[in-house]
Design an enzyme around this catalytic site. Structure first.
Site, mmCIF file in Angstrom:
data_model
loop_
_atom_site.group_PDB
_atom_site.id
_atom_site.type_symbol
_atom_site.label_atom_id
_atom_site.label_comp_id
_atom_site.label_asym_id
_atom_site.label_seq_id
_atom_site.Cartn_x
_atom_site.Cartn_y
_atom_site.Cartn_z
ATOM 1 N N ARG A 178 0.855 -1.187 0.000
ATOM 2 C CA ARG A 178 0.000 0.000 0.000
ATOM 3 C C ARG A 178 0.891 1.236 0.000
ATOM 4 O O ARG A 178 1.985 1.226 0.539
ATOM 5 C CB ARG A 178 -0.876 0.034 1.255
ATOM 6 C CG ARG A 178 -1.997 -0.977 1.285
ATOM 7 C CD ARG A 178 -2.888 -0.754 2.491
ATOM 8 N NE ARG A 178 -2.180 -0.887 3.740
ATOM 9 C CZ ARG A 178 -1.757 0.109 4.497
ATOM 10 N NH1 ARG A 178 -1.989 1.376 4.144
ATOM 11 N NH2 ARG A 178 -1.110 -0.108 5.617
ATOM 12 N N TYR A 209 -1.669 -4.345 -6.490
ATOM 13 C CA TYR A 209 -1.312 -5.054 -5.253
ATOM 14 C C TYR A 209 -2.323 -4.848 -4.127
ATOM 15 O O TYR A 209 -2.720 -3.711 -3.823
ATOM 16 C CB TYR A 209 0.065 -4.587 -4.756
ATOM 17 C CG TYR A 209 0.760 -5.625 -3.903
ATOM 18 C CD1 TYR A 209 1.543 -6.619 -4.495
ATOM 19 C CD2 TYR A 209 0.617 -5.644 -2.520
ATOM 20 C CE1 TYR A 209 2.164 -7.580 -3.731
ATOM 21 C CE2 TYR A 209 1.240 -6.610 -1.745
ATOM 22 C CZ TYR A 209 2.017 -7.576 -2.354
ATOM 23 O OH TYR A 209 2.635 -8.533 -1.599
ATOM 24 N N LYS A 240 -9.366 -2.698 2.385
ATOM 25 C CA LYS A 240 -9.036 -1.475 3.122
ATOM 26 C C LYS A 240 -9.889 -0.291 2.650
ATOM 27 O O LYS A 240 -10.307 0.532 3.465
ATOM 28 C CB LYS A 240 -7.554 -1.139 2.967
ATOM 29 C CG LYS A 240 -6.602 -2.249 3.438
ATOM 30 C CD LYS A 240 -6.812 -2.594 4.893
ATOM 31 C CE LYS A 240 -5.683 -3.500 5.410
ATOM 32 N NZ LYS A 240 -5.938 -3.890 6.812
ATOM 33 N N HIS A 249 -10.163 -1.920 12.492
ATOM 34 C CA HIS A 249 -9.031 -2.724 12.042
ATOM 35 C C HIS A 249 -8.732 -3.771 13.116
ATOM 36 O O HIS A 249 -7.740 -3.671 13.842
ATOM 37 C CB HIS A 249 -7.836 -1.784 11.816
ATOM 38 C CG HIS A 249 -6.696 -2.406 11.069
ATOM 39 N ND1 HIS A 249 -5.426 -1.875 11.076
ATOM 40 C CD2 HIS A 249 -6.626 -3.495 10.296
ATOM 41 C CE1 HIS A 249 -4.634 -2.615 10.326
ATOM 42 N NE2 HIS A 249 -5.330 -3.617 9.848
ATOM 43 N N SER A 262 0.609 -2.697 12.369
ATOM 44 C CA SER A 262 1.311 -3.740 11.610
ATOM 45 C C SER A 262 2.547 -4.233 12.374
ATOM 46 O O SER A 262 3.079 -3.537 13.241
ATOM 47 C CB SER A 262 1.696 -3.220 10.236
ATOM 48 O OG SER A 262 2.506 -2.089 10.374
ATOM 49 N N CYS A 285 2.818 -6.596 14.581
ATOM 50 C CA CYS A 285 2.611 -7.037 15.962
ATOM 51 C C CYS A 285 2.096 -8.471 16.031
ATOM 52 O O CYS A 285 1.871 -9.004 17.121
ATOM 53 C CB CYS A 285 1.635 -6.115 16.674
ATOM 54 S SG CYS A 285 2.283 -4.461 16.960
ATOM 55 N N ASP A 318 -8.578 -9.399 10.412
ATOM 56 C CA ASP A 318 -8.160 -8.051 10.012
ATOM 57 C C ASP A 318 -9.191 -6.951 10.242
ATOM 58 O O ASP A 318 -8.828 -5.873 10.663
ATOM 59 C CB ASP A 318 -7.744 -8.057 8.534
ATOM 60 C CG ASP A 318 -6.903 -6.841 8.151
ATOM 61 O OD1 ASP A 318 -6.104 -6.390 8.986
ATOM 62 O OD2 ASP A 318 -7.063 -6.340 7.024
ATOM 63 N N ARG A 332 2.727 -12.164 0.577
ATOM 64 C CA ARG A 332 1.411 -12.512 1.139
ATOM 65 C C ARG A 332 0.914 -13.888 0.738
ATOM 66 O O ARG A 332 1.317 -14.415 -0.301
ATOM 67 C CB ARG A 332 0.378 -11.494 0.628
ATOM 68 C CG ARG A 332 0.666 -10.061 1.000
ATOM 69 C CD ARG A 332 0.230 -9.768 2.399
ATOM 70 N NE ARG A 332 0.656 -8.454 2.860
ATOM 71 C CZ ARG A 332 0.012 -7.780 3.822
ATOM 72 N NH1 ARG A 332 -1.058 -8.297 4.388
ATOM 73 N NH2 ARG A 332 0.470 -6.620 4.228
HETATM 74 O O1 TSX Z 1 3.052 -12.797 16.524
HETATM 75 C C1 TSX Z 1 3.709 -12.650 17.540
HETATM 76 N N1 TSX Z 1 3.098 -12.790 18.764
HETATM 77 C C2 TSX Z 1 1.625 -13.032 18.851
HETATM 78 C C3 TSX Z 1 1.327 -14.450 18.729
HETATM 79 C C4 TSX Z 1 0.152 -14.989 18.964
HETATM 80 N N2 TSX Z 1 5.055 -12.371 17.444
HETATM 81 C C5 TSX Z 1 5.696 -12.174 16.143
HETATM 82 C C6 TSX Z 1 5.643 -10.723 15.775
HETATM 83 C C7 TSX Z 1 6.041 -10.428 14.375
HETATM 84 C C8 TSX Z 1 4.878 -10.350 13.441
HETATM 85 C C9 TSX Z 1 5.794 -12.251 18.588
HETATM 86 N N3 TSX Z 1 7.086 -11.983 18.753
HETATM 87 C C10 TSX Z 1 5.199 -12.411 19.830
HETATM 88 C C11 TSX Z 1 3.824 -12.704 19.935
HETATM 89 O O2 TSX Z 1 3.285 -12.873 21.035
HETATM 90 N N4 TSX Z 1 6.179 -12.225 20.773
HETATM 91 C C12 TSX Z 1 7.316 -11.957 20.088
HETATM 92 C C13 TSX Z 1 8.646 -11.692 20.701
HETATM 93 C C14 TSX Z 1 9.324 -12.999 20.978
HETATM 94 C C15 TSX Z 1 10.062 -13.620 19.987
HETATM 95 C C16 TSX Z 1 10.687 -14.857 20.279
HETATM 96 C C17 TSX Z 1 10.556 -15.418 21.542
HETATM 97 C C18 TSX Z 1 9.810 -14.783 22.510
HETATM 98 C C19 TSX Z 1 9.195 -13.581 22.226
HETATM 99 N N5 TSX Z 1 11.173 -16.624 21.933
HETATM 100 C C20 TSX Z 1 11.989 -17.442 21.229
HETATM 101 O O3 TSX Z 1 12.296 -17.152 20.097
HETATM 102 C C21 TSX Z 1 12.411 -18.667 21.881
HETATM 103 MN MN MN Z 2 -4.602 -4.916 8.260
#
Ligand code: TSX
Ligand code: MN
Length: 578
Positions: free
Chosen positions: A63, A197, A206, A226, A248, A250, A273, A364
């Site tokens: 986007r 895209y 969106k 959202h 985004s 998260c 979404d 995607r």
């Molecule tokens: O999606 C994530 N969540 C929600 C899951 C239901 N991610 C990935 C974010 C990028 C899109 C996360 N990253 C989450 C999370 O709850 N937490 C983290 C940070 C994290 C990354 C790795 C580990 C712990 C926390 N542990 C190991 O790699 C062993």
């Molecule tokens: Mn979205």
């Protein structure tokens, strides 16, 4: 409808017109055509049956907010977060830009429905497009059928902006350097030019379901958000629904599809979404998912981070801008620890040198909701699902606790209004910069953000007090002084969802802090986490909170004179609490 289609054809000058019906035969024909055009590469049918790889133009991968416009009659109504141009001038400009833009191409007419088809809350659109990739994608992401042709609709006009002269060779991903994604909130129209895209081109998502729908919601007394929608059931079989907004990067799709770490506790998915929220006859808040598919980010999706997504995309999936393996399957960064052996073709179609990224970071998967292995039984219920809690989440390495419960609806709206997240990719600004993204709606609100906050406050008054959802703020990403994540995240997040579930039923206690309520330590029984880590996860620092308060004040002042009084009172209340 006839006038809309005929006017479009007369003006855009396609070689012919085809009205989509959404059948599986039609999908098959579109797929065959896309393979023939070189837009689709059929994947190994033993490994990914019914699935295809598409590679976009390298300059058409996401986007583009700079080229997105909300054309309100009064500039102030679009607010400081949107680009705005005079609608009459813009329409004239688009009409000349679109003149003859479909020469040498077929014009597809896509009658589609957003939401359960017999729902009062559903909305119908008709998308015109000259892209068979878009037509195919729309048959996955929305409900397409001729039955939506003779109903009131939102006109959605799209062109890749690359007319073909007689005998001219087409490219696998036609598009134009010049791009326009334009919304007319007062006349409820969408015009999109130059990109093929995702959110730029699949106009139901969106553009319609968020930007135009947010305006409809303001005027009609509902909300377009959202948000993911999930169901959590306890071991006794009691089910509650939660809606959650995240900016985004998260992991919103990961949470929507999360596998529970707690025995007896089950998570099911309604959507990942967008949520449309209406007050029902009983005064409770109900949610529908207007979408019919997932358009998820591939990189980082793995059996570890999201096993349900991996199961879901085993067949009948379009992959866009991922890497192609030697055996005709797909791969992306984070799918497996090590890339597969053999020659890998990167997202640009070159032999991968194993140095640059194999898949584009915004690559995607497009797949129908029906393939979700944990799809909730009420996902298509015309009346929606009753929402008992709303969550706002962000990515914050410092200062923001793991979870906070709002003291009341207004306080929860204050959480949403102050939502912010750290940047992960260094595209704009530097990594670690905190970007405000109120309600995760900054790029998607079709009107002034101050009016949008007021609409949230007003909606709280329409909901019956007995059914007012509790509001939470979460942060899975807090780090310790030595730089490691304090919270295990992923399936362990269900512990937080369980706490929220039990708070709704008044089955457990919370501890008040100056900024909201936090769980008692007993909520974490059975999790291997140190007392020190838990203390750090919930630490509320006075200096940091003072800074947050000042930043919030500064931000709210940018929305004057439309900053709601009640939110300014929340600032005062917070100041006193601190
Ligand atoms: O999606 C994530 N969540 C929600 C899951 C239901 N991610 C990935 C974010 C990028 C899109 C996360 N990253 C989450 C999370 O709850 N937490 C983290 C940070 C994290 C990354 C790795 C580990 C712990 C926390 N542990 C190991 O790699 C062993
Ligand atoms: Mn979205």
């Amino acid at each position: 409808m006839r006038e809309f289609i005929q006017d479009s054809a007369r003006h855009f000058l396609p070689s012919d017109v085809y009205i989509c019906n959404g059948s599986s035969e039609e999908q098959k024909e579109l797929a065959d055509l896309l393979v023939q055009n070189g837009t689709f590469i059929a994947l190994n049918q033993d490994k990914r049956p019914g699935s295809f790889l598409a590679r976009s133009d390298p300059d058409d991968v996401a986007r583009i907010e700079k080229r997105t416009f909300i054309c309100s009659n009064k500039q102030e109504d679009a607010g400081p977060s949107n680009n705005c141009k005079d609608p009459v001038e813009m329409k004239a400009h688009l009409k000349s830009l679109f003149h003859g833009c479909m020469k040498g191409r077929r014009m597809y007419v896509i009658p589609f429905c957003m939401g359960p088809k017999d729902s009062q809350a559903a909305k119908i659109g008709i998308q015109i497009t000259d892209s068979p990739y878009v037509a195919y994608s729309m048959t996955i992401m929305t409900k397409v059928s001729h039955e939506f042709l003779d109903k009131p609709f939102i006109p959605c006009i799209h062109s890749v902006g690359r007319p073909l002269e007689a005998g001219e060779k087409d490219s696998p991903w036609p598009c134009n350097k010049e791009k326009w994604i334009v919304h007319f909130p007062e006349t409820r129209e969408i015009w999109s030019y130059g990109s093929g895209y995702g959110g730029n081109a699949l106009l139901g998502k969106k553009c319609l379901a968020l930007r135009i729908a947010s305006v409809l919601g303001r005027d009609e007394g509902w909300m377009a958000e959202h948000m993911l929608i999930l169901a959590l059931s306890n071991p006794q079989g009691v089910k509650r629904y939660v809606a959650a907004a995240f900016p985004s990067a998260c992991g919103k799709t990961n949470l929507a599809l999360v596998k529970s770490c707690l025995s007896g506790w089950k998570v099911e998915c309604v959507g990942d979404d967008i949520a449309w929220l209406h007050v029902g006859e009983d005064g409770a808040l109900y949610a529908i998912n207007p979408e019919n598919g997932f358009f998820g980010v591939a990189p980082g999706t793995s059996d570890g981070s999201n096993p349900n997504a991996m199961e879901m995309i085993k067949k009948n999936t379009i992959f866009t801008n991922v890497a192609l393996t030697e055996d005709g399957d797909v791969w992306w960064e984070g799918m497996t620890k090590e890339p597969p052996s053999g020659t890998i073709i990167d997202w640009k179609g070159n032999i991968w040198d194993r140095k640059e990224l194999a898949a584009h970071p915004n690559s995607r998967f497009t797949v129908a909701v029906k393939q979700c292995p944990i799809l909730d039984s009420h996902y298509d219920d015309p009346k929606g699902v009753r929402i008992d809690a709303i969550i706002f989440g962000g990515r914050r390495a410092f200062d923001v606790p793991l979870v906070l419960e709002a003291d009341n609806w207004t306080h929860g709206v204050f959480f949403g209004a102050n939502l912010s997240s750290e940047k992960t990719a260094a595209a704009e600004g530097s990594v670690g910069d905190i970007r405000r993204d109120p309600f995760a709606m900054l790029p998607f609100c079709g009107y002034h953000m101050g009016d949008y906050f007021q609409h949230w406050l007003d909606m709280g008054k329409k909901i019956h007090p007995n059914y007012l959802p509790k509001i939470y703020q979460v942060n899975w990403f807090r780090k310790s002084k030595d730089g490691g994540y304090l919270w295990p995240g992923f399936s362990e997040n269900v512990r937080i969802l369980r706490w929220i579930f039990e708070r709704i039923g008044s089955d457990c206690k919370a501890i008040s802090t100056p900024i909201g309520k936090i769980p008692e330590i007993s909520a974490f029984e059975g999790l291997e986490i140190s007392k020190e880590a838990l203390d750090e996860l919930f630490f509320v620092g006075h200096a940091a909170e003072k800074k947050n308060l000042l930043d919030a004040k500064k931000y709210f002042s940018t929305l004057e004179p439309r900053t709601p009084m009640e939110l300014k009172q929340e600032l005062d209340r917070l100041e006193k609490n601190l």
